[in-house]
Write a protein that holds these residues in place. Structure first.
Motif, PDB file in Angstrom:
ATOM      1  N   GLY A 245      18.037  24.141 -20.648  1.00  0.00           N
ATOM      2  CA  GLY A 245      18.904  22.967 -20.709  1.00  0.00           C
ATOM      3  C   GLY A 245      18.180  21.720 -21.199  1.00  0.00           C
ATOM      4  O   GLY A 245      16.980  21.737 -21.500  1.00  0.00           O
ATOM      5  N   ASP A 246      18.935  20.619 -21.262  1.00  0.00           N
ATOM      6  CA  ASP A 246      18.397  19.351 -21.768  1.00  0.00           C
ATOM      7  C   ASP A 246      17.707  18.510 -20.695  1.00  0.00           C
ATOM      8  O   ASP A 246      17.191  17.434 -20.993  1.00  0.00           O
ATOM      9  CB  ASP A 246      19.530  18.509 -22.376  1.00  0.00           C
ATOM     10  N   ASP A 247      17.707  18.973 -19.434  1.00  0.00           N
ATOM     11  CA  ASP A 247      17.194  18.181 -18.315  1.00  0.00           C
ATOM     12  C   ASP A 247      15.801  18.646 -17.913  1.00  0.00           C
ATOM     13  O   ASP A 247      15.552  19.848 -17.774  1.00  0.00           O
ATOM     14  CB  ASP A 247      18.111  18.323 -17.096  1.00  0.00           C
ATOM     15  N   PHE A 248      14.910  17.680 -17.703  1.00  0.00           N
ATOM     16  CA  PHE A 248      13.585  17.976 -17.156  1.00  0.00           C
ATOM     17  C   PHE A 248      13.377  17.074 -15.949  1.00  0.00           C
ATOM     18  O   PHE A 248      13.330  15.854 -16.074  1.00  0.00           O
ATOM     19  CB  PHE A 248      12.491  17.739 -18.193  1.00  0.00           C
ATOM     20  N   VAL A 249      13.242  17.686 -14.763  1.00  0.00           N
ATOM     21  CA  VAL A 249      13.061  16.952 -13.516  1.00  0.00           C
ATOM     22  C   VAL A 249      11.574  16.912 -13.178  1.00  0.00           C
ATOM     23  O   VAL A 249      10.924  17.962 -13.059  1.00  0.00           O
ATOM     24  CB  VAL A 249      13.843  17.600 -12.358  1.00  0.00           C
ATOM     25  N   VAL A 250      11.035  15.703 -13.038  1.00  0.00           N
ATOM     26  CA  VAL A 250       9.599  15.523 -12.810  1.00  0.00           C
ATOM     27  C   VAL A 250       9.363  14.725 -11.535  1.00  0.00           C
ATOM     28  O   VAL A 250      10.009  13.694 -11.311  1.00  0.00           O
ATOM     29  CB  VAL A 250       8.944  14.759 -13.983  1.00  0.00           C
ATOM     30  N   GLU A 251       8.448  15.207 -10.712  1.00  0.00           N
ATOM     31  CA  GLU A 251       7.975  14.396  -9.600  1.00  0.00           C
ATOM     32  C   GLU A 251       7.000  13.370 -10.164  1.00  0.00           C
ATOM     33  O   GLU A 251       5.947  13.721 -10.693  1.00  0.00           O
ATOM     34  CB  GLU A 251       7.286  15.268  -8.555  1.00  0.00           C
ATOM     35  N   GLY A 252       7.352  12.096 -10.080  1.00  0.00           N
ATOM     36  CA  GLY A 252       6.566  11.031 -10.698  1.00  0.00           C
ATOM     37  C   GLY A 252       5.594  10.415  -9.720  1.00  0.00           C
ATOM     38  O   GLY A 252       5.962   9.582  -8.883  1.00  0.00           O
ATOM     39  N   ASP A 253       4.344  10.784  -9.849  1.00  0.00           N
ATOM     40  CA  ASP A 253       3.302  10.379  -8.907  1.00  0.00           C
ATOM     41  C   ASP A 253       2.588   9.125  -9.414  1.00  0.00           C
ATOM     42  O   ASP A 253       2.252   9.021 -10.594  1.00  0.00           O
ATOM     43  CB  ASP A 253       2.309  11.538  -8.776  1.00  0.00           C
ATOM     44  N   GLU A 254       2.308   8.187  -8.503  1.00  0.00           N
ATOM     45  CA  GLU A 254       1.560   6.982  -8.857  1.00  0.00           C
ATOM     46  C   GLU A 254       0.054   7.184  -8.735  1.00  0.00           C
ATOM     47  O   GLU A 254      -0.724   6.260  -9.009  1.00  0.00           O
ATOM     48  CB  GLU A 254       2.003   5.797  -7.988  1.00  0.00           C
ATOM     49  N   TYR A 255      -0.379   8.380  -8.332  1.00  0.00           N
ATOM     50  CA  TYR A 255      -1.812   8.671  -8.264  1.00  0.00           C
ATOM     51  C   TYR A 255      -2.388   8.700  -9.671  1.00  0.00           C
ATOM     52  O   TYR A 255      -1.662   8.833 -10.650  1.00  0.00           O
ATOM     53  CB  TYR A 255      -2.050  10.007  -7.558  1.00  0.00           C
ATOM     54  N   ASP A 256      -3.711   8.602  -9.786  1.00  0.00           N
ATOM     55  CA  ASP A 256      -4.280   8.464 -11.121  1.00  0.00           C
ATOM     56  C   ASP A 256      -4.372   9.799 -11.861  1.00  0.00           C
ATOM     57  O   ASP A 256      -4.126  10.863 -11.308  1.00  0.00           O
ATOM     58  CB  ASP A 256      -5.615   7.717 -11.098  1.00  0.00           C
ATOM     59  N   THR A 257      -4.745   9.702 -13.139  1.00  0.00           N
ATOM     60  CA  THR A 257      -4.535  10.784 -14.096  1.00  0.00           C
ATOM     61  C   THR A 257      -5.786  11.626 -14.333  1.00  0.00           C
ATOM     62  O   THR A 257      -5.788  12.821 -14.093  1.00  0.00           O
ATOM     63  CB  THR A 257      -4.046  10.161 -15.419  1.00  0.00           C
ATOM     64  N   ALA A 258      -6.837  11.027 -14.827  1.00  0.00           N
ATOM     65  CA  ALA A 258      -8.107  11.704 -15.097  1.00  0.00           C
ATOM     66  C   ALA A 258      -9.179  10.634 -15.221  1.00  0.00           C
ATOM     67  O   ALA A 258      -8.874   9.458 -15.422  1.00  0.00           O
ATOM     68  CB  ALA A 258      -8.027  12.527 -16.385  1.00  0.00           C
ATOM     69  N   TRP A 259     -10.442  11.039 -15.115  1.00  0.00           N
ATOM     70  CA  TRP A 259     -11.499  10.030 -15.119  1.00  0.00           C
ATOM     71  C   TRP A 259     -11.539   9.257 -16.425  1.00  0.00           C
ATOM     72  O   TRP A 259     -11.982   8.109 -16.462  1.00  0.00           O
ATOM     73  CB  TRP A 259     -12.857  10.665 -14.813  1.00  0.00           C
ATOM     74  N   PHE A 260     -11.049   9.858 -17.511  1.00  0.00           N
ATOM     75  CA  PHE A 260     -11.060   9.170 -18.806  1.00  0.00           C
ATOM     76  C   PHE A 260      -9.735   8.458 -19.098  1.00  0.00           C
ATOM     77  O   PHE A 260      -9.559   7.877 -20.157  1.00  0.00           O
ATOM     78  CB  PHE A 260     -11.373  10.154 -19.944  1.00  0.00           C
ATOM     79  N   ASP A 261      -8.805   8.501 -18.150  1.00  0.00           N
ATOM     80  CA  ASP A 261      -7.488   7.888 -18.363  1.00  0.00           C
ATOM     81  C   ASP A 261      -6.945   7.442 -17.007  1.00  0.00           C
ATOM     82  O   ASP A 261      -5.990   8.005 -16.492  1.00  0.00           O
ATOM     83  CB  ASP A 261      -6.554   8.900 -19.029  1.00  0.00           C
TER      84      ASP A 261
END
Length: 498
Positions: A172-188
Motif C-alpha cells: 500500500g501507499d502508507d508507511f507507519v514509522v515510530e519517530g524517535d527523538e534519540y540520536d542517529t549515528a556518531w557521524f550524524d
C-alpha cells in the motif's frame, strides 16, 4: 545536545545488492534488516550479543549474524555493491566501522537508509512521535490500516505481535514509522525523526528524557520544533492538546493541526475529545467525539487499559480518519489489535499469580503503567519490580519522581542496574533512597540487587491473587520467565503461559 542539522548524505549506490548492519540486534536495526530482506536484499550484521526475541527474528529471516566487532566481518563483501549501516550503538572508535570506511564502503545511518530505500517510495509517511506511547500508537495505526485492506509498511521499535517483528514492507501507499527523538549515528548526531519527512505527524506528549543526549527539556522541545517546521503545507499534524509542551511545539506549524483531548481538559481547543471513559477488567470503553461536526462518535472498545492508552487509541483513530479510513475499519483495527511485546504483556500465570512485562522506565510511563494494571485488577495485590537501567533512569534527574510513580503498588522491589557508569556518584540515582521514600509513604519497598535473588524472594512471598509487574527498558535478565518457572516449582500449581 544534537547537531544543528543533518549531515549532507553521501553519494551511494542506489542499486546496492547487499547491506551489512552494525548493531543488528537492536530493535530498530533488526526491523530495518527485516525490511531489507523483504525487499530482496542480502543482509548480514554484527553485534556484541544476540538475545531473544530479536535474535530469533533475525535467524528466522535468514540474516547472517556475527558476534562482536571485527574488520574480518567485512571480508568477502564488495564496497561497490554493499552499504554498511552504522547503528547508534557504535562509537567513532568502533573497529569494524573504521575498517568499513577505510575500505571504501558507503556508510549510512539507520534513518538515512530507511528514508532513501523505503520511506521516499511511499505517498503517506506517517510518523508517530512523543516521549511515551510511540510503539503502541504506531502499531495500533498499522492494525487499523491493515483492517482497511491498505497493507501498510511499518518500522516500529518493538515486536508487533501481528507481524512477529517491527518491520514489514507492504504494497500500500502508507508507511507507519515510530519517530524517535534519540540520536542517529556518531557521524550524524541528530534526532532520527528529522530524517523521515512525514506527511502525517502525531505528537502524543513531550517530557524530558534521554539525559545522555539532552541537557534539559528545552533542548528536546527545540528538536520537535524543527520537526514541525519541516512539515509540508499539505501535511497534517495530530497532537495531544492536553500537553502544554506539545501545544508549544505545534504553535510553529504551518500545516493543518488537529488536537485531541481526554474529557476536554485542554480548555476547548481540541477538535476530538475522548468522553465517557470506563475502565473494566476487560480493558476500556469510551467515545471519541468530533466536537466540530455532527458526525457520529467513534465508540471504542479495547482490551488495552490505562489513561495513557486512551490517548494512544484516540491519536491512532484520529490519524486514521485523516488518512481516509472509515469508522468501521477503525473499530475493527482496534478490536483486532494484537499488541506489542513488553507493553503490558501478560507473560503467564501460576496458581492464580499473574506476571506482566512492560518497557516502562521513565517515571511517567512507570506511573501510568502501574495505574493501568491497578485499573484492571483493583482488588488484587500488585508487586512492582523495577530495574533502573535506561540512560535516564540511572541518573539522579528523577530521584523523587520514581517513588511517586511506584506509590500505587502494594509491594515494590528495586533491582540494581547491571550497566556500569563512568558518571560521578552524585549524578547517579540513589536507589536505597527511592526505597526509603516509598516506605515513608507506606509502601513496602526494598532493594534486591540481582534478578536471581528477586526470583527467590518472590517465589516464596507471592500468594494466589497477586499480580507481578516487572518493568525495565531491557530484557531484565529474563526475570519474568525465571519467576514463572520458580513459581511452578515452589507452588506446584497449574502453570499457564502466554
Amino acid at each position: 545536545m544534537t547537531a544543528e542539522a543533518k549531515r549532507e548524505c553521501p553519494q551511494f549506490n542506489g542499486n546496492a545488492r547487499r547491506f551489512h548492519l552494525l548493531g543488528c540486534c537492536g530493535t530498530g536495526m533488526g526491523a530495518l534488516g527485516i525490511l531489507l530482506c523483504e525487499r530482496g536484499y542480502e543482509v548480514s550484521g554484527s553485534d556484541t550479543g544476540f538475545y531473544p526475541p530479536m535474535s530469533d527474528i533475525l535467524a528466522k529471516s535468514g540474516i547472517r549474524t556475527m558476534t562482536g566487532w571485527s574488520p574480518s566481518h567485512l571480508d568477502g563483501l564488495d564496497p561497490a555493491d554493499t552499504i554498511v549501516v552504522v547503528g547508534n550503538v557504535c562509537r567513532r572508535t568502533n573497529e569494524e566501522c573504521i575498517a568499513a570506511m577505510d575500505r571504501g564502503f558507503t556508510t549510512l545511518s539507520q534513518p538515512e537508509t530507511l528514508y532513501h530505500f523505503f520511506l521516499s517510495r511511499k505517498a503517506h509517511r506517517i510518523v508517530v512521535s512523543g516521549t511515551h506511547g510511540k510503539t503502541t500508537t504506531s502499531s495500533i495505526v498499522a492494525s487499523i490500516l491493515a483492517s482497511a485492506q491498505r497493507d501498510p509498511s511499518i518500522f516500529i521499535g518493538g515486536e508487533v505481535l501481528a507481524y512477529g517483528c517491527g518491520g514489514h514492507w507492504g504494497e500500500g501507499d502508507d508507511f507507519v514509522v515510530e519517530g524517535d527523538e534519540y540520536d542517529t549515528a556518531w557521524f550524524d548526531k541528530v534526532p532520527k525523526f528529522w530524517h523521515y519527512a512525514p506527511t502525517h505527524l502525531a505528537i502524543n506528549n513531550i517530557e524530558f528524557d534521554h539525559a545522555d543526549i539532552y541537557a534539559n527539556l528545552e533542548e528536546i522541545i527545540g528538536v520537535f520544533v524543527v520537526l514541525v517546521e519541516s512539515m509540508p503545507k499539505s501535511g497534517v499534524i495530530v497532537y495531544n492538546a492536553d500537553s502544554a509542551n506539545v501545544c508549544r511545539v505545534v504553535a510553529h506549524a504551518s500545516c493543518k493541526a488537529i488536537g485531541y483531548s481526554l474529557d476536554g481538559s485542554d480548555g476547548g481547543k481540541a477538535q476530538y475529545v475522548a468522553r465517557s471513559v470506563s475502565f473494566h477488567d476487560g480493558g476500556v470503553s469510551f467515545s471519541i467525539v468530533d466536537v466540530s461536526s455532527q458526525c457520529q462518535p467513534i465508540d471504542v472498545e479495547s482490551h488495552l487499559t490505562g489513561r495513557h492508552n486512551v490517548y494512544n487509541l484516540t491519536c491512532a483513530a484520529v490519524l486514521a480518519r485523516e488518512l481516509g479510513v472509515d469508522d468501521a475499519a477503525i473499530l475493527a483495527g482496534i478490536a483486532q489489535y494484537a499488541g506489542v511485546k513488553k507493553r503490558q504483556e501478560w507473560i503467564g500465570a501460576v496458581d492464580g499469580i499473574d506476571v506482566y512485562d512492560d518497557f516502562a522506565h521513565h517515571p511517567t510511563a512507570v506511573r501510568e503503567t502501574v495505574r493501568a494494571i491497578r485499573a484492571r485488577y483493583p482488588e488484587r495485590r500488585i508487586w512492582g519490580i523495577f530495574e533502573m537501567k535506561s540512560n535516564t533512569s540511572r541518573r539522579a534527574i528523577f530521584q523523587h519522581e520514581y517513588s511517586e510513580a511506584l506509590a500505587e503498588c502494594d509491594e515494590v522491589i528495586l533491582s540494581a542496574p547491571w550497566k556500569k557508569d563512568d558518571l560521578p556518584p552524585e549524578m547517579l540515582i540513589d536507589i536505597p533512597r527511592v526505597a526509603a521514600d516509598l516506605n515513608a509513604r507506606g509502601v513496602h519497598a526494598r532493594l534486591i540487587a540481582s534478578v536471581d535473588d528477586i526470583v527467590e524472594v518472590l517465589s516464596h512471598e507471592l500468594k494466589s491473587g497477586d499480580v507481578v509487574l516487572g518493568m525495565s527498558g531491557s530484557a531484565f535478565g529474563d526475570l519474568h520467565h525465571k519467576l514463572l518457572r520458580a513459581l511452578a516449582a515452589t507452588h506446584r500449581g497449574e502453570s499457564q503461559d502466554a
